[in-house]
Design a protein around this motif. Structure first.
Motif, PDB file in Angstrom:
ATOM      1  N   LEU A   8      94.271  19.722  40.651  1.00 53.14           N
ATOM      2  CA  LEU A   8      94.938  19.004  41.731  1.00 53.14           C
ATOM      3  C   LEU A   8      96.187  18.361  41.160  1.00 53.14           C
ATOM      4  O   LEU A   8      96.119  17.520  40.269  1.00 53.14           O
ATOM      5  N   SER A   9      97.319  18.782  41.678  1.00 55.85           N
ATOM      6  CA  SER A   9      98.588  18.341  41.104  1.00 55.85           C
ATOM      7  C   SER A   9      99.550  17.869  42.179  1.00 55.85           C
ATOM      8  O   SER A   9     100.761  18.049  42.078  1.00 55.85           O
ATOM      9  N   GLY A  10      98.992  17.281  43.219  1.00 58.25           N
ATOM     10  CA  GLY A  10      99.841  16.726  44.270  1.00 58.25           C
ATOM     11  C   GLY A  10     100.280  15.336  43.883  1.00 58.25           C
ATOM     12  O   GLY A  10      99.829  14.758  42.906  1.00 58.25           O
ATOM     13  N   GLY A  11     101.163  14.787  44.632  1.00 57.39           N
ATOM     14  CA  GLY A  11     101.615  13.426  44.371  1.00 57.39           C
ATOM     15  C   GLY A  11     103.019  13.226  44.872  1.00 57.39           C
ATOM     16  O   GLY A  11     103.795  14.166  45.003  1.00 57.39           O
ATOM     17  N   SER A  12     103.333  11.965  45.130  1.00 55.70           N
ATOM     18  CA  SER A  12     104.626  11.656  45.736  1.00 55.70           C
ATOM     19  C   SER A  12     105.636  11.089  44.760  1.00 55.70           C
ATOM     20  O   SER A  12     106.796  10.887  45.119  1.00 55.70           O
ATOM     21  N   LEU A  19     110.336   6.358  35.966  1.00 58.40           N
ATOM     22  CA  LEU A  19     110.200   7.674  35.336  1.00 58.40           C
ATOM     23  C   LEU A  19     109.869   8.749  36.352  1.00 58.40           C
ATOM     24  O   LEU A  19     110.422   9.841  36.340  1.00 58.40           O
ATOM     25  N   SER A  20     108.935   8.442  37.212  1.00 60.93           N
ATOM     26  CA  SER A  20     108.450   9.390  38.202  1.00 60.93           C
ATOM     27  C   SER A  20     109.295   9.277  39.469  1.00 60.93           C
ATOM     28  O   SER A  20     109.577   8.182  39.937  1.00 60.93           O
ATOM     29  N   ARG A  21     109.660  10.416  40.009  1.00 62.25           N
ATOM     30  CA  ARG A  21     110.471  10.470  41.235  1.00 62.25           C
ATOM     31  C   ARG A  21     109.843  11.450  42.216  1.00 62.25           C
ATOM     32  O   ARG A  21     108.984  12.239  41.839  1.00 62.25           O
ATOM     33  N   LYS A  22     110.319  11.428  43.432  1.00 60.13           N
ATOM     34  CA  LYS A  22     109.769  12.309  44.464  1.00 60.13           C
ATOM     35  C   LYS A  22     109.820  13.780  44.034  1.00 60.13           C
ATOM     36  O   LYS A  22     108.870  14.522  44.245  1.00 60.13           O
ATOM     37  N   GLN A  23     110.916  14.213  43.451  1.00 60.29           N
ATOM     38  CA  GLN A  23     111.053  15.613  43.045  1.00 60.29           C
ATOM     39  C   GLN A  23     110.481  15.894  41.659  1.00 60.29           C
ATOM     40  O   GLN A  23     110.441  17.040  41.228  1.00 60.29           O
ATOM     41  N   HIS A  24     110.042  14.829  40.947  1.00 61.50           N
ATOM     42  CA  HIS A  24     109.506  15.021  39.595  1.00 61.50           C
ATOM     43  C   HIS A  24     108.429  13.967  39.313  1.00 61.50           C
ATOM     44  O   HIS A  24     108.632  13.062  38.501  1.00 61.50           O
ATOM     45  N   PRO A  25     107.263  14.088  39.977  1.00 62.89           N
ATOM     46  CA  PRO A  25     106.176  13.115  39.786  1.00 62.89           C
ATOM     47  C   PRO A  25     105.612  13.124  38.368  1.00 62.89           C
ATOM     48  O   PRO A  25     105.857  14.038  37.585  1.00 62.89           O
ATOM     49  N   LYS A  26     104.810  12.119  38.073  1.00 64.30           N
ATOM     50  CA  LYS A  26     104.330  11.884  36.710  1.00 64.30           C
ATOM     51  C   LYS A  26     103.549  13.051  36.116  1.00 64.30           C
ATOM     52  O   LYS A  26     103.586  13.258  34.914  1.00 64.30           O
ATOM     53  N   GLN A  27     102.845  13.826  36.926  1.00 66.26           N
ATOM     54  CA  GLN A  27     102.051  14.918  36.356  1.00 66.26           C
ATOM     55  C   GLN A  27     102.920  16.023  35.750  1.00 66.26           C
ATOM     56  O   GLN A  27     102.429  16.850  34.996  1.00 66.26           O
ATOM     57  N   ILE A  55      93.538  27.741  39.661  1.00 61.34           N
ATOM     58  CA  ILE A  55      94.130  27.502  40.978  1.00 61.34           C
ATOM     59  C   ILE A  55      94.752  26.118  40.891  1.00 61.34           C
ATOM     60  O   ILE A  55      94.062  25.144  40.582  1.00 61.34           O
ATOM     61  N   ILE A  56      96.036  26.041  41.123  1.00 66.51           N
ATOM     62  CA  ILE A  56      96.739  24.763  41.053  1.00 66.51           C
ATOM     63  C   ILE A  56      97.217  24.411  42.453  1.00 66.51           C
ATOM     64  O   ILE A  56      97.935  25.191  43.084  1.00 66.51           O
ATOM     65  N   VAL A  57      96.786  23.262  42.936  1.00 67.02           N
ATOM     66  CA  VAL A  57      97.165  22.799  44.267  1.00 67.02           C
ATOM     67  C   VAL A  57      98.278  21.771  44.086  1.00 67.02           C
ATOM     68  O   VAL A  57      98.109  20.772  43.370  1.00 67.02           O
ATOM     69  N   CYS A  58      99.424  22.043  44.715  1.00 66.43           N
ATOM     70  CA  CYS A  58     100.565  21.140  44.556  1.00 66.43           C
ATOM     71  C   CYS A  58     101.384  21.084  45.836  1.00 66.43           C
ATOM     72  O   CYS A  58     101.194  21.873  46.758  1.00 66.43           O
ATOM     73  N   ASN A  59     102.311  20.159  45.844  1.00 62.59           N
ATOM     74  CA  ASN A  59     103.259  20.023  46.941  1.00 62.59           C
ATOM     75  C   ASN A  59     104.181  21.238  46.945  1.00 62.59           C
ATOM     76  O   ASN A  59     104.564  21.740  45.883  1.00 62.59           O
ATOM     77  N   ALA A  60     104.567  21.684  48.113  1.00 64.16           N
ATOM     78  CA  ALA A  60     105.441  22.849  48.224  1.00 64.16           C
ATOM     79  C   ALA A  60     106.746  22.662  47.452  1.00 64.16           C
ATOM     80  O   ALA A  60     107.302  23.614  46.912  1.00 64.16           O
ATOM     81  N   ASN A  61     107.219  21.429  47.359  1.00 63.28           N
ATOM     82  CA  ASN A  61     108.475  21.160  46.646  1.00 63.28           C
ATOM     83  C   ASN A  61     108.354  21.316  45.133  1.00 63.28           C
ATOM     84  O   ASN A  61     109.362  21.369  44.441  1.00 63.28           O
ATOM     85  N   THR A 108      81.960  29.152  40.129  1.00 63.32           N
ATOM     86  CA  THR A 108      81.812  27.708  40.097  1.00 63.32           C
ATOM     87  C   THR A 108      83.184  27.091  39.916  1.00 63.32           C
ATOM     88  O   THR A 108      83.931  27.501  39.032  1.00 63.32           O
ATOM     89  N   LEU A 109      83.514  26.129  40.757  1.00 65.54           N
ATOM     90  CA  LEU A 109      84.806  25.459  40.645  1.00 65.54           C
ATOM     91  C   LEU A 109      84.691  24.285  39.688  1.00 65.54           C
ATOM     92  O   LEU A 109      83.745  23.497  39.759  1.00 65.54           O
ATOM     93  N   LEU A 110      85.651  24.161  38.806  1.00 69.43           N
ATOM     94  CA  LEU A 110      85.791  23.017  37.917  1.00 69.43           C
ATOM     95  C   LEU A 110      87.036  22.284  38.389  1.00 69.43           C
ATOM     96  O   LEU A 110      88.159  22.738  38.162  1.00 69.43           O
ATOM     97  N   VAL A 111      86.842  21.178  39.095  1.00 70.79           N
ATOM     98  CA  VAL A 111      87.955  20.461  39.715  1.00 70.79           C
ATOM     99  C   VAL A 111      88.475  19.388  38.762  1.00 70.79           C
ATOM    100  O   VAL A 111      87.706  18.532  38.294  1.00 70.79           O
ATOM    101  N   LEU A 112      89.764  19.452  38.486  1.00 71.10           N
ATOM    102  CA  LEU A 112      90.421  18.528  37.561  1.00 71.10           C
ATOM    103  C   LEU A 112      91.663  17.958  38.209  1.00 71.10           C
ATOM    104  O   LEU A 112      92.340  18.633  38.985  1.00 71.10           O
ATOM    105  N   SER A 113      92.005  16.759  37.845  1.00 71.19           N
ATOM    106  CA  SER A 113      93.241  16.150  38.306  1.00 71.19           C
ATOM    107  C   SER A 113      94.276  16.246  37.204  1.00 71.19           C
ATOM    108  O   SER A 113      93.962  16.008  36.034  1.00 71.19           O
ATOM    109  N   ALA A 114      95.504  16.590  37.561  1.00 72.50           N
ATOM    110  CA  ALA A 114      96.564  16.721  36.567  1.00 72.50           C
ATOM    111  C   ALA A 114      97.056  15.363  36.077  1.00 72.50           C
ATOM    112  O   ALA A 114      97.726  15.284  35.065  1.00 72.50           O
ATOM    113  N   ASP A 115      96.720  14.321  36.799  1.00 67.18           N
ATOM    114  CA  ASP A 115      97.178  12.999  36.355  1.00 67.18           C
ATOM    115  C   ASP A 115      96.021  12.064  36.184  1.00 67.18           C
ATOM    116  O   ASP A 115      96.103  10.918  36.027  1.00 67.18           O
TER     117      ASP A 115
END
Length: 115
Positions: A8-12, A19-27, A55-61, A108-115
């Motif tokens: 899971l690599s979503g975020g605003s 450091l973190s911005r809308k187009q370049h979040p911390k992850q 499988i990496i889930v992220c914002n379309a941007n 089997t899914l192994l769910v991890l957060s990128a941040d």
């Protein structure tokens, strides 16, 4: 049994400002070394048996950031699922589960957060 890593690599990009911005979040930042948080998450999977491509889930941007960072660490075939709008963890995992079922009904899914 096949293991499908779901990252899971979503975020605003608002929690680690400036450091973190809308187009370049911390992850997608290298905060503690040469690799970004997303890359470190993927690299922690090294040594596990029966792993499928992640499988990496992220914002379309952020799809190009994700693809580039995967390529940098040798991940050639990640499945990148794009969220048109962030809807939190449960819908992201559900989308990844549905995607996983396209390839196998015995994973089997192994769910991890990128941040």
């Amino acid at each position: 049994m096949k293991i499908v890593p779901v990252i899971l690599s979503g975020g605003s990009g608002t929690r680690l400002w400036p450091l973190s911005r809308k187009q370049h979040p911390k992850q997608y930042l290298a905060l503690a070394g040469d690799n970004t948080m997303l890359q470190e998450t993927i690299l922690r999977l090294n040594g596990l048996d029966n792993l499928e491509d992640p499988i990496i889930v992220c914002n379309a941007n952020h799809r190009f950031l994700v693809a580039e960072q995967c390529q940098q660490i040798g991940i050639k075939n990640p499945v990148i699922l794009l969220e048109p709008i962030g809807r939190n963890t449960a819908p992201a995992i559900a989308a990844a589960a549905l995607q996983s079922l396209k390839n196998s009904d015995d994973s089997t899914l192994l769910v991890l957060s990128a941040d």
